[in-house]
Design an enzyme around this catalytic site. Structure first.
Site: not given
Length: 274
Positions: A59, A193
């Site tokens: 990819d 986060a």
């Protein structure tokens, strides 16, 4: 029929290229007008006359070719010689089938939308994502994200992903984002986060410009990456702009193997665990 081949030299030796790829194509009526390692310079004349770009690699190799494929409006056929190969329609053992499908025009294509990242006078075009990452493992970055002058996010955290639908099954998926069908034209934003309960992934329309402002850092600085490559270093007070590109690429999908099949086969999506 004319093709130009791009390959990953780390996944494919010169002997493999000559014997297992160039030789079968040369024995067919498909003309290989040139070949090059992904990321190297290609003559404009060769790129223009090719009917397809055929890519041998994983990819990551496809991501390196996305911009040039979009610039020259060339359909991309990806052959997986790497690991997951989510963007690939063929494996390295299916060269014969690939040649037959090209000859019989037994390949369909889906349009994949791209992102543009504007950093100063520089413009970078990506297929998967633009990501802001800390240079240091500890500490946080404070970021404002604006859409058309309206502040969408203001948070402290580890970073930010701005993703295309194609990129929704890459880093964005690992960071808790949804899977978005690649033929949709939207932009996904995923804080990494974030130190706040009210900050969540957001999907924006393609027509609106996204501004990302680095307010401050507790340590170090911020890397801006485009499809995994570092494209810029941000210091506090700097901004970057991300928009949906007007360019698209046409990515091959083998007839009978659509996107939902790839989700099932390669990611195991939707399966019930016994």
């Amino acid at each position: 029929m004319k093709i130009f081949i791009f390959y990953n030299p780390l996944k494919l030796s010169n002997d493999d290229l000559e014997e297992n790829i160039l030789k079968p194509f040369n024995e067919s009526n498909i003309e290989v007008i040139g070949y090059a390692a992904a990321g190297s310079t290609v003559e404009e004349k060769q790129a223009q006359v090719a009917d397809f770009f055929v890519i041998f690699g994983g990819d990551g190799t496809v991501l390196k070719i996305a911009e040039i494929a979009a610039i020259f409006s060339k359909p991309v056929i990806a052959v997986n010689t790497g690991n997951l190969g989510f963007l690939s329609s063929y494996s390295s053992s299916e060269i014969k089938e690939l040649i037959e499908d090209i000859q019989k025009e037994n390949i369909s294509f889906s349009f994949r939308h791209l992102l543009e990242c504007h950093v100063g006078t520089k413009k970078v075009v990506v297929l998967n994502d633009i990501v802001l990452l800390k240079s240091q493992p500890l500490g946080t970055m404070n970021v404002d994200v604006k859409i058309e002058e309206h502040t969408l996010f203001s948070f402290a955290g580890d970073g930010l992903i701005v993703s295309t639908p194609t990129g929704s099954t890459a880093y964005a998926l690992s960071a808790g984002g949804p899977i978005i069908h690649p033929e949709l034209n939207v932009v996904q934003l995923i804080p990494l986060a974030a130190h706040a309960l009210n900050i969540r992934p957001f999907i924006a329309p393609p027509t609106q410009r996204i501004e990302i402002i680095l307010k401050n850092m507790s340590k170090g600085f911020v890397y801006v990456t485009g499809d995994g490559d570092i494209i810029h270093r941000m210091e506090p007070g700097m901004s970057i702009f991300v928009t949906s590109s007007e360019m698209t690429i046409k990515l091959a999908q083998r007839n009978g193997n659509n996107y939902l099949n790839a989700l099932d086969k390669k990611l195991g999506f939707g399966r019930r665990f016994e």
